[in-house]
Write an enzyme that holds these catalytic residues in place. Structure first.
Site, mmCIF file in Angstrom:
data_model
loop_
_atom_site.group_PDB
_atom_site.id
_atom_site.type_symbol
_atom_site.label_atom_id
_atom_site.label_comp_id
_atom_site.label_asym_id
_atom_site.label_seq_id
_atom_site.Cartn_x
_atom_site.Cartn_y
_atom_site.Cartn_z
ATOM 1 N N GLN A 113 -4.213 -5.032 7.335
ATOM 2 C CA GLN A 113 -5.328 -5.794 6.895
ATOM 3 C C GLN A 113 -5.063 -7.044 7.678
ATOM 4 O O GLN A 113 -6.242 -7.983 7.301
ATOM 5 C CB GLN A 113 -4.947 -6.067 5.430
ATOM 6 C CG GLN A 113 -5.135 -4.921 4.599
ATOM 7 C CD GLN A 113 -6.798 -4.193 4.428
ATOM 8 O OE1 GLN A 113 -7.762 -5.089 4.800
ATOM 9 N NE2 GLN A 113 -6.898 -3.134 3.749
ATOM 10 N N HIS A 131 0.797 -1.197 0.017
ATOM 11 C CA HIS A 131 -0.115 0.014 -0.096
ATOM 12 C C HIS A 131 0.788 1.255 -0.017
ATOM 13 O O HIS A 131 1.929 1.193 0.697
ATOM 14 C CB HIS A 131 -0.711 -0.039 1.172
ATOM 15 C CG HIS A 131 -1.960 0.920 1.352
ATOM 16 N ND1 HIS A 131 -1.530 2.276 1.874
ATOM 17 C CD2 HIS A 131 -3.194 0.873 1.257
ATOM 18 C CE1 HIS A 131 -2.721 3.045 1.623
ATOM 19 N NE2 HIS A 131 -3.731 2.259 1.362
HETATM 20 N N1 7TS Z 1 -1.650 -0.720 4.849
HETATM 21 C C1 7TS Z 1 -2.813 -1.169 4.223
HETATM 22 C C2 7TS Z 1 -2.247 -2.857 3.626
HETATM 23 C C3 7TS Z 1 -3.906 -0.949 3.935
HETATM 24 O O1 7TS Z 1 -4.718 -1.550 3.307
HETATM 25 C C4 7TS Z 1 -4.262 0.325 4.085
HETATM 26 C C5 7TS Z 1 -5.641 1.243 3.934
HETATM 27 C C6 7TS Z 1 -3.212 1.159 4.839
HETATM 28 C C7 7TS Z 1 -1.888 0.588 5.121
HETATM 29 C C8 7TS Z 1 -3.369 2.695 5.106
HETATM 30 O O2 7TS Z 1 -4.079 2.744 6.308
HETATM 31 P P1 7TS Z 1 -4.753 3.995 7.091
HETATM 32 O O3 7TS Z 1 -5.827 3.539 7.855
HETATM 33 O O4 7TS Z 1 -3.919 4.651 7.434
HETATM 34 O O5 7TS Z 1 -5.599 4.723 5.801
HETATM 35 N N2 7TS Z 1 -6.136 0.290 3.002
HETATM 36 C C9 7TS Z 1 -7.102 0.918 2.221
HETATM 37 C C10 7TS Z 1 -7.884 0.153 1.196
HETATM 38 O O6 7TS Z 1 -7.541 -1.073 0.858
HETATM 39 N N3 7TS Z 1 -8.914 0.739 0.599
HETATM 40 O O7 7TS Z 1 -9.120 1.893 1.477
HETATM 41 C C11 7TS Z 1 -8.008 2.080 2.357
#
Ligand code: 7TS
Length: 408
Positions: free
Chosen positions: A201, A121
């Site tokens: 995740q 990500h």
């Molecule tokens: N890492 C992974 C594997 C993720 O799926 C996400 C968010 C993040 C980091 C970032 O998380 P945050 O809470 O700091 O934004 N993933 C997603 C997604 O798959 N669709 O919308 C957000």
């Protein structure tokens, strides 16, 4: 046991969207919230709200107890050795940036290597890319197999004594892939590197034991595990955190402030500058209670069953390509319907009350590797059922008929 009584605890699911019962298949973006969490946040504001760690008044003590109580719950949930190892953050993104800008800046230099994958990500990609640019370190990529998995043989070759940091997601948000982080941690440690695990995740779906994984840092987002948005955490081994400099300065994190220098509070508060996310932490504590009562093993089993059912049913649709490994370990299924743009697929599904995500999922390097600009993604959680999968498949068949001209 996962049954309809669980689903009933999520009030948002009990509504129609565009004339159809809502089918929520976007939990990888954010999960829905059970009443238990909503009520915990409400009760906090109705009864206990105050700032923490300062006033001597009763509400201040209650708010502090609630906030620190949530930290204790999360520490136990992850099997951290101590609450000192749990730093509350805004989410995974903030947690990973904290490690890159504090630990990374102090420990990575020219000629060093940072190992990640092309599947990360953007939150676990750009901080390392920028750290490498700033320090003159080299960013290296652990090769991906065709189904998106990595091999330990490749890891043994890619991670070397020059490696300072290995950063990898435990579970991919796109491919439904689980990476062998425990084995990767052992390889990283043998080479003198630390491993940073993106747990955004994994934490909501599988039992995580940071001591067993032996990871050095582990980042998570509350909003993907039934808690409110705006709260997450960084787990870090105490010895590493103790040697790190704070990145945010201000109230709450200081011990003594002089005119020309200052000293910091002990762990974990030195990394929590400013008024913290108190109500969010209370919600996260309630979410952890809920997850533990249902049982992470039950949740995981339920999602694996749904994923297997979805894989089998989606295979019935000719022209639909599913990415990622067969027999996936988590409830994330990413696909494309011929050349139809995923946004168009998602729009047709929305008209049927079905919420999926379409786009690059904050994984542009992965999209390049897949040689697509975007994909559609259905993701499952404890409140989803086989009927939800059936609704998805039926709507996709409809979409296929609708876009028949684009499918040739
Ligand atoms: N890492 C992974 C594997 C993720 O799926 C996400 C968010 C993040 C980091 C970032 O998380 P945050 O809470 O700091 O934004 N993933 C997603 C997604 O798959 N669709 O919308 C957000």
């Amino acid at each position: 046991m996962i049954n309809s009584a669980i689903r009933e605890q999520f009030p948002i699911l009990n509504q129609n969207i565009n004339g159809h019962p809502l089918v929520y298949l976007d939990s990888a973006a954010t999960s829905q919230k059970p009443l238990r969490v909503i009520e915990a946040v409400k009760a906090y504001y109705e009864l206990d709200n105050a700032n923490v760690h300062r006033g001597v008044h009763t509400l201040g003590s209650r708010a502090t107890d609630a906030y620190e109580g949530a930290r204790e719950k999360l520490a136990k949930f992850l099997n951290a050795r101590s609450t000192k190892e749990i730093i509350f953050t805004r989410g995974t993104t903030t947690a990973l940036n904290l490690v890159a800008s504090s630990y990374g800046a102090a420990n990575v230099g020219e000629g060093d290597e940072i190992v990640i994958t092309q599947m990360e990500h953007h939150s676990n990609f750009i901080p390392w890319q920028q750290l490498a640019k700033k320090t003159g370190a080299t960013l290296k990529f652990l090769p991906l197999q065709q189904d998106g998995t990595v091999t330990l043989e490749d890891a043994e070759k890619t991670i070397t004594p020059k490696t300072k940091i290995v950063a990898i997601a435990y579970v991919s948000n796109v491919m439904g892939v689980t990476h062998p982080v425990k084995e990767l941690a052992a390889i990283a440690h043998r080479n003198g590197a630390v491993i940073v695990v993106d747990g955004a995740q994994s934490t909501p779906h599988i039992k995580v034991d940071v001591q067993d994984l032996d990871c050095d840092f582990y980042a998570l987002s509350g909003h993907k595990m039934l808690a409110p948005t705006g709260i997450g955490a960084l787990y870090g081994k105490k010895a590493l955190l103790e040697a790190m400099e704070p990145v945010e300065f201000g109230g709450e994190m200081i011990d003594d402030v002089g005119l020309y220098d200052s000293t910091w509070k002990e762990l974990p508060w030195r990394f929590e500058g400013g008024t913290p996310i108190i109500a969010g932490a209370v919600g996260l504590g309630a979410a952890v209670d809920f997850l533990q009562e249902v049982g992470l093993d039950n949740i995981h089993q339920h999602e694996m069953k749904l994923a297997a059912y979805a894989e089998a049913r989606l295979a019935e649709i000719e022209g639909l390509s599913v990415y990622g490994p067969k027999g996936r370990q988590v409830g994330v299924v990413t696909f494309n319907l011929g050349d139809v743009h995923p946004h168009d697929v998602a729009t047709v599904l929305d008209a049927e009350g079905i919420a999926i995500r379409a786009g690059h999922h904050c994984c542009q390097p992965l999209m390049r590797w897949l040689q697509v600009s975007s994909t559609a993604r259905a993701s499952f959680y404890l409140y989803n059922t086989e009927q939800d999968v059936d609704a998805l498949v039926n709507a996709l068949i409809k979409a296929k008929e609708y876009f028949a001209y684009e499918l040739g």
